[in-house]
Write an enzyme that holds these catalytic residues in place. Structure first.
Site, short mmCIF file in Angstrom:
data_model
loop_
_atom_site.label_atom_id
_atom_site.label_comp_id
_atom_site.label_asym_id
_atom_site.label_seq_id
_atom_site.Cartn_x
_atom_site.Cartn_y
_atom_site.Cartn_z
N ASN A 1 -7.25 7.29 6.77
CA ASN A 1 -7.18 6.25 5.73
C ASN A 1 -6.12 6.64 4.71
O ASN A 1 -6.22 7.71 4.10
CB ASN A 1 -8.54 6.06 5.06
CG ASN A 1 -8.57 4.78 4.26
OD1 ASN A 1 -7.74 4.58 3.39
ND2 ASN A 1 -9.51 3.90 4.56
N PHE A 2 -5.12 5.77 4.52
CA PHE A 2 -4.01 6.06 3.60
C PHE A 2 -4.19 5.37 2.25
O PHE A 2 -3.23 5.26 1.49
CB PHE A 2 -2.67 5.69 4.25
CG PHE A 2 -2.16 6.76 5.19
CD1 PHE A 2 -1.38 7.80 4.72
CD2 PHE A 2 -2.51 6.76 6.53
CE1 PHE A 2 -0.93 8.81 5.56
CE2 PHE A 2 -2.08 7.76 7.39
CZ PHE A 2 -1.29 8.79 6.91
N GLY B 1 2.18 -4.60 15.62
CA GLY B 1 0.77 -4.72 15.25
C GLY B 1 0.59 -5.12 13.79
O GLY B 1 1.56 -5.25 13.04
N HIS C 1 -15.03 -4.23 9.00
CA HIS C 1 -13.61 -4.49 9.30
C HIS C 1 -13.48 -5.84 9.99
O HIS C 1 -14.45 -6.38 10.52
CB HIS C 1 -13.05 -3.41 10.24
CG HIS C 1 -12.70 -2.13 9.54
ND1 HIS C 1 -13.63 -1.14 9.31
CD2 HIS C 1 -11.53 -1.68 9.01
CE1 HIS C 1 -13.03 -0.13 8.67
NE2 HIS C 1 -11.76 -0.43 8.47
N LYS D 1 -10.69 -5.24 15.25
CA LYS D 1 -10.66 -3.77 15.26
C LYS D 1 -11.31 -3.25 16.53
O LYS D 1 -12.40 -3.70 16.91
CB LYS D 1 -11.37 -3.21 14.03
CG LYS D 1 -11.29 -1.69 13.93
CD LYS D 1 -11.71 -1.15 12.59
CE LYS D 1 -11.72 0.37 12.55
NZ LYS D 1 -10.38 0.96 12.74
N GLY E 1 -12.51 5.23 11.63
CA GLY E 1 -12.06 6.59 11.31
C GLY E 1 -12.45 6.98 9.90
O GLY E 1 -12.78 8.14 9.63
N THR E 2 -12.44 6.01 8.99
CA THR E 2 -12.79 6.31 7.59
C THR E 2 -14.26 6.67 7.45
O THR E 2 -14.62 7.56 6.68
CB THR E 2 -12.43 5.11 6.69
OG1 THR E 2 -11.06 4.80 6.92
CG2 THR E 2 -12.66 5.43 5.24
N GLY F 1 -1.44 7.33 11.38
CA GLY F 1 -2.63 6.70 10.81
C GLY F 1 -3.57 6.16 11.87
O GLY F 1 -4.61 5.60 11.55
N THR F 2 -3.19 6.31 13.14
CA THR F 2 -4.02 5.82 14.24
C THR F 2 -5.41 6.44 14.17
O THR F 2 -5.54 7.64 13.89
CB THR F 2 -3.35 6.20 15.58
OG1 THR F 2 -2.03 5.67 15.57
CG2 THR F 2 -4.12 5.67 16.76
P1 NAD Z 1 -2.95 -3.78 16.31
O1 NAD Z 1 -3.77 -3.95 17.56
O2 NAD Z 1 -2.66 -4.98 15.47
O3 NAD Z 1 -1.54 -3.11 16.69
C1 NAD Z 1 -1.43 -2.04 17.58
C2 NAD Z 1 0.05 -1.81 17.91
O4 NAD Z 1 0.14 -0.62 18.71
C3 NAD Z 1 0.69 -2.94 18.73
O5 NAD Z 1 2.04 -3.09 18.28
C4 NAD Z 1 0.70 -2.39 20.17
O6 NAD Z 1 1.78 -2.90 20.96
C5 NAD Z 1 0.90 -0.89 19.88
N1 NAD Z 1 0.41 -0.03 20.96
C6 NAD Z 1 -0.83 -0.02 21.49
N2 NAD Z 1 -0.89 0.92 22.46
C7 NAD Z 1 0.34 1.50 22.53
C8 NAD Z 1 0.91 2.51 23.34
N3 NAD Z 1 0.20 3.14 24.28
N4 NAD Z 1 2.22 2.86 23.11
C9 NAD Z 1 2.94 2.25 22.14
N5 NAD Z 1 2.45 1.27 21.34
C10 NAD Z 1 1.17 0.91 21.55
O7 NAD Z 1 -3.71 -2.66 15.48
P2 NAD Z 1 -3.64 -2.40 13.89
O8 NAD Z 1 -4.71 -3.19 13.22
O9 NAD Z 1 -2.22 -2.50 13.42
O10 NAD Z 1 -4.12 -0.87 13.84
C11 NAD Z 1 -3.38 0.14 14.50
C12 NAD Z 1 -4.07 1.49 14.30
O11 NAD Z 1 -4.01 1.85 12.92
C13 NAD Z 1 -5.55 1.50 14.68
O12 NAD Z 1 -5.89 2.75 15.23
C14 NAD Z 1 -6.24 1.32 13.33
O13 NAD Z 1 -7.57 1.78 13.30
C15 NAD Z 1 -5.33 2.16 12.47
N6 NAD Z 1 -5.38 1.93 11.01
C16 NAD Z 1 -5.30 3.02 10.23
C17 NAD Z 1 -5.29 2.89 8.86
C18 NAD Z 1 -5.13 4.12 8.01
O14 NAD Z 1 -5.04 4.01 6.78
N7 NAD Z 1 -5.07 5.31 8.63
C19 NAD Z 1 -5.37 1.63 8.27
C20 NAD Z 1 -5.46 0.51 9.10
C21 NAD Z 1 -5.45 0.68 10.49
#
Ligand code: NAD
Length: 224
Positions: A99-100, A12, A129, A133, A139-140, A73-74
């Site tokens: 949010n990190f 991702g 975003h 997304k 989440g933030t 971070g999900t």
């Molecule tokens: P993305 O869609 O680009 O990537 C998602 C990844 O997760 C892919 O590799 C996909 O194959 C994998 N995936 C999905 N479902 C799965 C499952 N059931 N089992 C295993 N792998 C699985 O998304 P992204 O933009 O990289 O964001 C991913 C997550 O991180 C989102 O929830 C997003 O909101 C979050 N995020 C958090 C922060 C933070 O600071 N906490 C920052 C940015 C994004």
């Protein structure tokens, strides 16, 4: 210190930013997982999960199987997911944050302390975003609302490639006060995830937030 680490959601947008940064920092990627499956070639000390809430139970099982710490971070996690993470925290060290970015977490601390002074002002939260997304509000936005401690309207824009902008707007009849954070790239979240991973591999088992990671860094800074 170099770590053996694994990434859930490795293909991702965030997974790639994380493997790029961790790799450049000398850490060894030993486990990868995404929708098409999991590959493991050595025991990871820490797993980093930026994927989907649907992956979380599997991630917890991988942590238990490998005795690994976890950085998660999900977003779009519900109460059942937090219950799962707190349960895992009895056996492993876990850092969770929506949010990190350092700035968002400092803003969260400021709002928790001072928003009560604005409790009779109007409040609306706005977030923008990229158009890929999946969840809204972000989440933030939820994290900031929880830090402020009251419900309010939340507005979500999905535009182009924006990594993440958030504003909390307060106003009364005479004044407007706006707090804004802008992430300029996904690299800031990856950097926060790296700080969290370096913290969590040495931490006692338990459930931690990124705020705990930042405060730990402050204590180390004060002691040195
Ligand atoms: P993305 O869609 O680009 O990537 C998602 C990844 O997760 C892919 O590799 C996909 O194959 C994998 N995936 C999905 N479902 C799965 C499952 N059931 N089992 C295993 N792998 C699985 O998304 P992204 O933009 O990289 O964001 C991913 C997550 O991180 C989102 O929830 C997003 O909101 C979050 N995020 C958090 C922060 C933070 O600071 N906490 C920052 C940015 C994004």
């Amino acid at each position: 210190m170099t770590m053996k680490y694994g990434v859930i959601g490795c293909s991702g947008r965030m997974g790639q930013a994380i493997t790029d940064l961790f790799g450049r920092s000398g850490h060894e990627l030993v486990l990868t997982s995404n929708l098409s499956g999991t590959e493991c070639r050595a025991r990871p000390e820490v797993l980093v999960d930026f994927s989907s809430h649907a992956a979380l139970a599997g991630t917890a099982a991988l942590c238990r199987a490998h005795g690994a710490a976890l950085v998660v971070g999900t977003t779009a996690l519900g109460e059942e997911h937090f219950a799962l993470l707190r349960e895992l925290g009895k056996e492993a060290a876990v850092v969770q944050s929506f949010n990190f970015a350092t700035g968002v977490n400092v803003l969260k601390m400021i709002l928790r302390e001072y928003a009560p002074l604005l409790s009779d002002w109007d409040l609306e939260i706005e977030e923008t975003h990229h158009d890929k997304k999946k969840d809204a509000p972000s989440g933030t936005a939820i994290l900031l609302r929880d830090a402020i401690g009251r419900d309010c309207p939340m507005h979500s824009f999905r535009l182009g490639g924006v990594p993440g902008d958030h504003s909390a707007h307060f106003a009364n009849d005479g004044e407007v006060l706006t707090f804004t954070h802008r992430a300029l790239s996904r690299g800031v979240f990856a950097l926060g995830a790296l700080r969290a991973a370096l913290f969590v591999v040495n931490a006692e088992k338990g459930f931690y937030t990124f705020e705990d990671v930042l405060k730990h860094g402050m204590k180390l800074g004060a002691a040195s």
